[in-house]
Design an enzyme around this catalytic site. Structure first.
Site, PDB file in Angstrom:
ATOM      1  N   GLU A 167       0.825  -1.200   0.000  1.00 60.61           N
ATOM      2  CA  GLU A 167       0.000   0.000   0.000  1.00 60.61           C
ATOM      3  C   GLU A 167       0.863   1.257   0.000  1.00 60.61           C
ATOM      4  OE1 GLU A 167      -2.626  -0.414   3.400  1.00 60.61           O
ATOM      5  OE2 GLU A 167      -2.700  -2.594   3.100  1.00 60.61           O
ATOM      6  N   GLU A 215      -9.978   5.657   2.914  1.00 65.97           N
ATOM      7  CA  GLU A 215     -10.344   4.863   4.081  1.00 65.97           C
ATOM      8  C   GLU A 215     -10.292   5.754   5.313  1.00 65.97           C
ATOM      9  OE1 GLU A 215      -8.745   0.990   6.676  1.00 65.97           O
ATOM     10  OE2 GLU A 215      -7.750   1.547   4.814  1.00 65.97           O
TER      11      GLU A 215
END
Length: 442
Positions: A246, A357
Site C-alpha cells: 500500500e 479509508e
C-alpha cells in the site's frame, strides 16, 4: 486586592508541596506530553523497552535535518537502514534500480474515441490548476548526501500514542473480515469505512498507478485516521494469508502527532496480524532515494475552489528479480518491497484497489466527523471533491494500461461516497469522500 493579600498569607510550608507538584508536572509534561499524547502513567520498565525499540529503528545518522514542521530527518547510510534487519534479508543485496520500468501501452485512435465517449462533454476537466505536491523537510535546500536515505526519526511520544509497543506502526486488524460476495474488503468492519474503486479477482496483476489529489481532512479523534491510497493485493480476504502492498497519503494524529497529510507506505503478508508496518517503522521496505522521506509531510495541499495539488504513485513488480518497486511523481524511484517478504505477492497480485479509508470509532454512539478526502461528496466535482485520476494497471508483459473494468464501493454513501468516469485526459478516474457525521449520517 483581597486575592493578593490571601495569597501573601499562605505559610511557606504550604507552598512547598505546591512548588514540588508544579516541578513534577513540568517534568511529567516534558517527558510524556507532546501534541496528541495523552496523560499516561508510564513505568520505567516500559520506557526501557520503548528506548530499546527506538534504538533498533532509529539508525545512526550521517547528518540530521530539522524540518520546518518539527520532524527530525536522519540521513542514514543505505546499508544501515532498518530493512536489512529483517531475518529474510540478511544476505540481501540492495537493488540499485529496477531491471526495467513499465511500458506505456498506447491505445489506437478508435479505442481512444470509444473510451472517450463514456463521459459527457460537460464533465470533462483539464490538468490546468493541478500542481504536484512535494515535501516540507528540504524546503530550505538541505538534502541527504548520496549513499544515504532520509528516515523520519521516531520518538518516545510517537510510541506512547500507540495502544502498545507491539501496535506501534501497525494497522489495527479488524475483528471481522466478512465481506460482501461481490466486493473486496480492505479490512472492513470494526470502524473502517471506504470509498474505493477496484479490479476483479480473475486476472493476474503486476502493478498499479494513479495520481492522487492531496488534502488535509480533519480528524475527530486521535486514534482515527483518514487516508487515500493504492492497495496491491493477493491471497484470501477471509483468511490469515492476505498479502498487501500500500502507498498514498495519510493524516494520522496517533502515528505522527499532528494533522498534516504525509506520504506513507505499508505492507503485510499475514492479513495485518504480525508482519509489516507503516513506512520504515519495521524491517522490510528498502529505500533507495535520498530526496524523499517516507512518513514526511506533503506540502502544499489542495484548497476548496482553489489550487489543486496531487501526487502520482506507481507500484510494480520487477520482471527479473521480483521485487515490488515504488515510483513517486514522474517515475522517481523511492525503493522497493523485496519479494522475500511475501507469499502470494512473490508471484503476482490478484486485485488492485484505489480510494479512501477512514476509521469510525463512533464516539458517544455517533458516526465520526473525520473527513475523507476533501470532506466533500463526490458530486461536488473538481476543486471541491477529492479525486484519483489516470488509474492504470501493470499487466504480465510489464505494460501500463488504463484500468477499464473497475467496480466502485462505499459502505455508507450518506457518510462517504464515490463516482467514477472516463475521459481522454484523465483516463479512468473518480471523485470520492465526504464529511462523515451529518444529518443523513448520524
Amino acid at each position: 486586592m483581597g486575592f493578593v493579600e490571601r495569597k501573601k498569607s499562605f505559610p511557606a510550608l504550604l507552598l512547598l508541596p505546591l512548588a514540588l507538584s508544579l516541578l513534577f508536572l513540568e517534568r511529567f509534561t516534558v517527558i510524556y506530553a507532546l501534541n496528541y499524547t495523552n496523560y499516561k502513567q508510564v513505568s520505567s520498565l516500559r520506557l526501557k523497552r520503548i528506548h530499546r525499540h527506538l534504538d533498533k529503528i532509529n539508525k545512526p545518522a550521517v547528518i540530521t535535518i530539522e524540518s520546518p514542521d518539527g520532524d527530525i530527518i536522519d540521513c542514514v547510510h543505505k546499508r544501515k537502514q532498518p530493512a536489512l534487519d529483517h531475518p529474510l534479508l540478511k544476505n540481501h543485496k540492495i537493488q540499485r534500480v529496477p531491471s526495467e520500468m513499465p511500458r506505456v501501452k498506447v491505445m489506437n485512435k478508435e479505442e481512444e474515441e470509444e473510451e472517450g465517449g463514456k463521459e459527457p462533454k460537460e464533465m470533462m476537466m483539464s490538468n490546468e490548476g493541478v500542481k504536484g505536491a512535494w515535501q516540507l523537510w528540504h524546503t530550505n535546500g538541505t538534502r541527504c548526501p548520496k549513499g544515504t536515505v532520509p528516515i523520519r526519526r521516531s520518538t518516545v511520544h510517537d510510541v506512547l500514542r500507540a495502544k502498545s509497543l507491539f501496535d506501534f506502526g501497525k494497522k489495527q486488524r479488524s475483528l471481522s473480515l466478512a465481506r460482501r460476495s461481490d466486493a473486496p474488503d480492505v479490512v472492513s468492519g470494526k470502524g473502517h469505512e471506504h470509498a474505493i474503486a477496484y479490479t476483479g479477482t480473475s486476472q493476474e496483476v503486476y502493478g498499479a498507478k494513479a495520481t492522487i489529489n492531496v488534502w488535509d481532512p480533519s480528524i475527530q479523534l486521535v486514534n482515527e485516521f483518514s487516508l487515500s491510497q493504492i492497495w496491491v493485493l493477493s491471497g484470501s480476504f477471509d483468511g490469515s494469508d492476505l498479502n498487501s502492498i500500500e502507498a498514498g497519503w495519510q493524516v494520522s494524529p496517533e502515528l505522527y502527532g499532528d494533522s498534516r497529510p504525509r506520504l506513507f507506505t505499508y505492507w503485510t503478508s499475514d492479513s495485518y496480524q504480525a508482519t509489516g508496518c507503516y513506512n520504515l517503522l519495521c524491517a522490510g521496505f528498502v529505500q533507495t532515494n535520498n530526496r524523499i522521506a517516507i512518513g514526511a509531510a506533503i506540502s502544499p495541499v489542495s484548497s476548496y475552489a482553489g489550487n489543486q495539488y496531487d501526487i502520482t504513485i506507481l507500484i510494480w513488480k520487477d520482471p527479473k528479480l521480483g521485487n515490488w518497486w515504488m515510483g513517486f511523481g514522474d517515475n522517481t524511484l523511492v525503493g522497493y518491497w523485496p519479494a522475500e517478504l511475501f507469499t502470494h505477492l512473490a508471484d503476482h497480485a490478484t486485485m488492485v484497489e484505489w480510494g479512501g479509508e477512514v476509521v469510525n470509532s463512533r464516539a458517544n454512539g455517533l458516526h465520526t466527523s473525520t473527513q475523507m478526502g476533501s470532506g466533500h461528496f463526490a458530486e461536488d466535482g473538481f476543486g471541491k471533491a477529492s479525486y484519483f485520476r489516470n488509474l492504470e494497471i501493470v499487466d504480465s508483459d510489464n505494460s501500463l494500461t488504463s484500468a477499464q473494468a473497475i467496480s466502485i464501493l462505499a459502505e455508507n454513501t450518506n457518510c462517504y461516497n464515490i463516482k467514477s468516469s472516463y475521459n481522454n485526459e484523465w483516463g479512468t478516474h473518480f471523485y470520492y469522500g465526504g464529511p462523515g457525521n451529518n444529518p443523513q449520517c448520524p
